[in-house]
Design a protein around this motif. Sequence first.
Motif, mmCIF file in Angstrom:
data_model
loop_
_atom_site.group_PDB
_atom_site.id
_atom_site.type_symbol
_atom_site.label_atom_id
_atom_site.label_comp_id
_atom_site.label_asym_id
_atom_site.label_seq_id
_atom_site.Cartn_x
_atom_site.Cartn_y
_atom_site.Cartn_z
ATOM 1 N N PRO A 122 -1.998 -5.711 4.165
ATOM 2 C CA PRO A 122 -0.808 -5.411 3.355
ATOM 3 C C PRO A 122 0.441 -6.027 3.966
ATOM 4 O O PRO A 122 0.577 -6.096 5.189
ATOM 5 N N GLU A 123 1.342 -6.468 3.107
ATOM 6 C CA GLU A 123 2.648 -6.924 3.588
ATOM 7 C C GLU A 123 3.504 -5.740 4.010
ATOM 8 O O GLU A 123 4.273 -5.812 4.965
ATOM 9 N N ALA A 124 3.364 -4.654 3.261
ATOM 10 C CA ALA A 124 4.127 -3.442 3.572
ATOM 11 C C ALA A 124 3.247 -2.230 3.338
ATOM 12 O O ALA A 124 2.512 -2.167 2.340
ATOM 13 N N GLU A 125 3.312 -1.277 4.262
ATOM 14 C CA GLU A 125 2.603 -0.004 4.128
ATOM 15 C C GLU A 125 3.650 1.084 3.992
ATOM 16 O O GLU A 125 4.350 1.412 4.943
ATOM 17 N N LEU A 126 3.774 1.623 2.794
ATOM 18 C CA LEU A 126 4.802 2.620 2.533
ATOM 19 C C LEU A 126 4.402 3.957 3.138
ATOM 20 O O LEU A 126 3.212 4.268 3.290
ATOM 21 N N LEU A 152 5.347 8.963 -4.738
ATOM 22 C CA LEU A 152 4.982 7.556 -4.868
ATOM 23 C C LEU A 152 6.036 6.776 -5.637
ATOM 24 O O LEU A 152 6.395 5.650 -5.272
ATOM 25 N N LEU A 153 6.543 7.360 -6.713
ATOM 26 C CA LEU A 153 7.554 6.691 -7.516
ATOM 27 C C LEU A 153 8.817 6.425 -6.695
ATOM 28 O O LEU A 153 9.414 5.341 -6.759
ATOM 29 N N SER A 154 9.217 7.403 -5.891
ATOM 30 C CA SER A 154 10.413 7.243 -5.078
ATOM 31 C C SER A 154 10.254 6.115 -4.066
ATOM 32 O O SER A 154 11.122 5.242 -3.929
ATOM 33 N N GLN A 194 -3.501 -1.441 -11.008
ATOM 34 C CA GLN A 194 -4.892 -1.441 -11.445
ATOM 35 C C GLN A 194 -5.328 -0.039 -11.818
ATOM 36 O O GLN A 194 -5.096 0.929 -11.097
ATOM 37 N N GLY A 195 -5.974 0.086 -12.964
ATOM 38 C CA GLY A 195 -6.665 1.315 -13.305
ATOM 39 C C GLY A 195 -5.774 2.474 -13.688
ATOM 40 O O GLY A 195 -4.867 2.325 -14.514
ATOM 41 N N ASP A 196 -5.971 3.638 -13.044
ATOM 42 C CA ASP A 196 -5.448 4.871 -13.612
ATOM 43 C C ASP A 196 -5.044 5.898 -12.568
ATOM 44 O O ASP A 196 -4.993 7.089 -12.847
ATOM 45 N N THR A 197 -4.752 5.460 -11.345
ATOM 46 C CA THR A 197 -4.395 6.406 -10.296
ATOM 47 C C THR A 197 -2.919 6.784 -10.365
ATOM 48 O O THR A 197 -2.129 6.183 -11.095
ATOM 49 N N SER A 198 -2.536 7.760 -9.551
ATOM 50 C CA SER A 198 -1.116 8.095 -9.441
ATOM 51 C C SER A 198 -0.321 6.919 -8.903
ATOM 52 O O SER A 198 0.818 6.679 -9.303
ATOM 53 N N SER A 199 -0.902 6.150 -7.980
ATOM 54 C CA SER A 199 -0.226 4.961 -7.465
ATOM 55 C C SER A 199 -0.012 3.930 -8.562
ATOM 56 O O SER A 199 1.050 3.286 -8.626
ATOM 57 N N THR A 235 0.846 -1.190 0.000
ATOM 58 C CA THR A 235 0.000 0.000 0.000
ATOM 59 C C THR A 235 0.883 1.242 0.000
ATOM 60 O O THR A 235 1.912 1.282 0.670
ATOM 61 N N THR A 236 0.472 2.256 -0.765
ATOM 62 C CA THR A 236 1.320 3.420 -0.994
ATOM 63 C C THR A 236 1.061 4.575 -0.039
ATOM 64 O O THR A 236 1.821 5.545 -0.023
ATOM 65 N N GLY A 237 -0.032 4.521 0.712
ATOM 66 C CA GLY A 237 -0.376 5.632 1.593
ATOM 67 C C GLY A 237 -1.237 6.689 0.946
ATOM 68 O O GLY A 237 -1.614 7.668 1.599
#
Length: 394
Positions: free
Chosen positions: A58-62, A81-83, A100-105, A39-41
């Motif tokens: 989630p295994e990891a929550e960034l 997010l990219l970093s 999935q889809g079209d978000t910034s994540s 998960t990206t936050g």
Amino acid sequence: MSGRQRIAIVVGTRPEAVKLAPVVRELQRTRWAEPAVLTTGQHGAVVRNTLACFGLRPEAELAPPANARGPAPVAELTAGLLSSLGSRLRATDVHAVLVQGDTSSALAGAMAAFFAKIPVVHVEAGLRSGDARSPFPEEAHRRMIAELSDLHLAPTRAARRNLRAQGVAADRIVVTGNTVIDAVVAASRNPCHRTVPELREMEQDSVPLVVVTAHRRENWGEPIRRVGRAVAVLSRQYPDVTFVVAAHMNPSVRTAIEESLRDRPNVRLPGPIPYDAFARLLSRSVLAITDSGGIQEEAAAFGLPVLVTRDNTERTEGVDSGLARLVGTDETEIVAAAEKEFAREGVLDARKPDLPFPRPNPYGDGRAARRCAAACGWLLGLAPKPSDLTDQET
């Protein structure tokens, strides 16, 4: 877990959590996959709670990017997010990345995987509005993710045609159906009152319900206020109908839609609603008024008519089938379209049947996640390529 292929599933927003949860569950059932949810936050605790509706963690929550919980500029959000995703992927042994889809994540996940030379799988690939700036920035995100993806899981044949028009090779596309159908039907079986006591009364009686949402960035400000004012007019005209405004988590967006509705006795303002409760609400409703792409699809699982408060939509199948109608954000248009729906025989006379798939669903058959998981196995050389969804015209 020895010998299993590790697949990172990037989840940033609630819709991503909803649509990817069934895929994670199917991957868990295979003998070859070790799915890891990252998960990206971007939507914080809302994503964690939505995953929990499906028994997932989630295994990891960034760490969330700066200002991710507010209306951060798209460039800053994507860069953060990219970093964080790039650092995570470099530190782990991953064989494929699902977005999935079209978000910034989703865009950041695809870019991070591409830079790390990890295959990218795009769930819900091929949606197109035809206007690179609407919806903004999602339409541009979709096109960019397509350029980076190794496997394109298209929800419909129309989406496949869009991908082919963009130059994607036919053998890199699998038509799966939309995983949101799998998710919304499963989630709707949980009673609303378990998670939202405020909805208990509506669960028990037969009052006609209308679900209202608004969140699109291009509608922020006055367009969303117009939607709120249209709902206020409808609430006065139809006092025996209950309008449930499922607010967005962004406080400024929530204020804009709710400011005309606070004193209306037949308008409920419960704030953000957990996904299982929201799915149950959709299954009980007679109409949805929304600018959400996901709700256009979810509503189809229950044969629910949708008034789309946008000028265009990438979910053209709903419009073509007659389930969805584009009405924009003009107050008069919204009110007139709702009046037309309410005038249909039987709409306001009895409780809506609580059954999935009351009519042919243009978005799939509820087995999309199984095809997505099988397609990942095929990409990695561990399973045969699944057949395309062929049992309905889309």
